[in-house]
Design an enzyme around this catalytic site. Sequence first.
Site, PDB file in Angstrom:
ATOM      1  N   SER A  56       0.852  -1.194   0.000  1.00 41.89           N
ATOM      2  CA  SER A  56       0.000   0.000   0.000  1.00 41.89           C
ATOM      3  C   SER A  56       0.882   1.237   0.000  1.00 41.89           C
ATOM      4  O   SER A  56       2.107   1.158   0.109  1.00 41.89           O
ATOM      5  CB  SER A  56      -0.921   0.026   1.236  1.00 41.89           C
ATOM      6  OG  SER A  56      -0.159   0.175   2.428  1.00 41.89           O
ATOM      7  N   SER A 181      12.105  10.327   5.917  1.00 45.09           N
ATOM      8  CA  SER A 181      10.992  11.201   6.277  1.00 45.09           C
ATOM      9  C   SER A 181      11.523  12.573   6.661  1.00 45.09           C
ATOM     10  O   SER A 181      12.604  12.692   7.251  1.00 45.09           O
ATOM     11  CB  SER A 181      10.225  10.606   7.461  1.00 45.09           C
ATOM     12  OG  SER A 181       9.356  11.561   8.040  1.00 45.09           O
ATOM     13  N   TYR A 207      10.706   7.191  15.833  1.00 51.35           N
ATOM     14  CA  TYR A 207      10.604   7.120  14.371  1.00 51.35           C
ATOM     15  C   TYR A 207      11.522   8.148  13.720  1.00 51.35           C
ATOM     16  O   TYR A 207      12.273   7.837  12.787  1.00 51.35           O
ATOM     17  CB  TYR A 207       9.154   7.382  13.987  1.00 51.35           C
ATOM     18  CG  TYR A 207       8.852   7.394  12.506  1.00 51.35           C
ATOM     19  CD1 TYR A 207       8.565   6.213  11.825  1.00 51.35           C
ATOM     20  CD2 TYR A 207       8.804   8.588  11.797  1.00 51.35           C
ATOM     21  CE1 TYR A 207       8.262   6.224  10.469  1.00 51.35           C
ATOM     22  CE2 TYR A 207       8.505   8.614  10.444  1.00 51.35           C
ATOM     23  CZ  TYR A 207       8.232   7.432   9.787  1.00 51.35           C
ATOM     24  OH  TYR A 207       7.933   7.456   8.442  1.00 51.35           O
ATOM     25  N   LYS A 211      14.754   7.629  11.262  1.00 55.36           N
ATOM     26  CA  LYS A 211      14.822   8.230   9.935  1.00 55.36           C
ATOM     27  C   LYS A 211      16.118   9.032   9.773  1.00 55.36           C
ATOM     28  O   LYS A 211      16.728   9.031   8.703  1.00 55.36           O
ATOM     29  CB  LYS A 211      13.596   9.107   9.683  1.00 55.36           C
ATOM     30  CG  LYS A 211      12.313   8.300   9.522  1.00 55.36           C
ATOM     31  CD  LYS A 211      12.414   7.324   8.363  1.00 55.36           C
ATOM     32  CE  LYS A 211      11.170   6.526   8.127  1.00 55.36           C
ATOM     33  NZ  LYS A 211      11.314   5.531   7.039  1.00 55.36           N
ATOM     34  N   THR A 242      -1.256   8.391   2.985  1.00 54.23           N
ATOM     35  CA  THR A 242      -1.076   6.944   2.950  1.00 54.23           C
ATOM     36  C   THR A 242      -1.792   6.305   4.137  1.00 54.23           C
ATOM     37  O   THR A 242      -2.045   6.973   5.148  1.00 54.23           O
ATOM     38  CB  THR A 242       0.412   6.574   3.013  1.00 54.23           C
ATOM     39  OG1 THR A 242       0.935   6.999   4.292  1.00 54.23           O
ATOM     40  CG2 THR A 242       1.196   7.230   1.889  1.00 54.23           C
TER      41      THR A 242
END
Length: 333
Positions: A56, A181, A207, A211, A242
Amino acid sequence: MTPSPGARLVDWTLEATVLGSFTRIGYHTRRRLFDWTPLQSLRLDGKVAIVTGATSGLGRAAAESIAVLGGHVCIVGRDPERTERARAEISAAAGSAVGAELADLSSLAETAAFAARFAATRDRLDVLVLNAGALTHTYTVTGEGNELTLATHVLSPFLLTRALQPLLEASTASRVIVVASGGMYTQPLDVDGLDPNPAAYDGTKTYARCKRAQVVLAEEWTRELLDTGVSVNAMHPGWSDTPGLRTALPGFSRVIGPLLRTPEEGAETIVWLAAAPDAAGLSGLFFLDRRARAKHRLRRTRRPDAAREAARLWRLCTERTAPFAADAGGSVA
């Protein structure tokens, strides 16, 4: 074509605003400003590509575009039903067969097993898109003892790149593309912070730290693979609509919703890095909308001991993945 001073000024202004840069405003403005060569005019005929996290969102969009351009794509997903559905739909859209492999890339053992299976059936790899990942708000440790975000975003891509290095070097000029990101701009490289305190766990910060580590590792891989013909670049897709974003940051997604990029717009630079002649020979950079961008926006994210910390990151990845390297067919060097 060299951009005009006016185009560069508009681009700089967009980049300075963040909102203008990361949203669809930046994407559509830059596409017109710089008269982008349409992706449809690029070709990847006969090229072999892997796209992780391709069921996805950005990975799905990138895999479909690469297949449409003639690439022989293998998508990697962890859910059998979703992976098979994505494989069938991408194959139908591209008009050519797309392969699929199952692997939970938070597991280093499964990462190694996938790499070994792939290497057993291929003699080269031209494009490796490292996109798999997720933002979780609950502290989770994998069965191998690694924090989930670190395992998925840092250790598994490191192991996969190392294991597939012989196939990448067998290609005339292969390209590794790390999907990072813009969130990394909020954090410095902090190797100790990659093993967060469970009691004070902040999923968003973890996160962002991972990144940042991905972007630094693209630089380190560039040095490691010098003169091999393998380029390694990181990119960020801007703010894209997304399933992952909607699940991880539902409030942000609702507020920014009308300005979010489509997955196809977010993935555009992935495909450009994979296919464009203009991207050949570039390595160790951080891209947004087909242009290399600054890796720091805040003074506090710059470390005076950046080289030492990068070396610590490389050692961490090497040590954590070493027990699995033999099963993947890679080296522990």
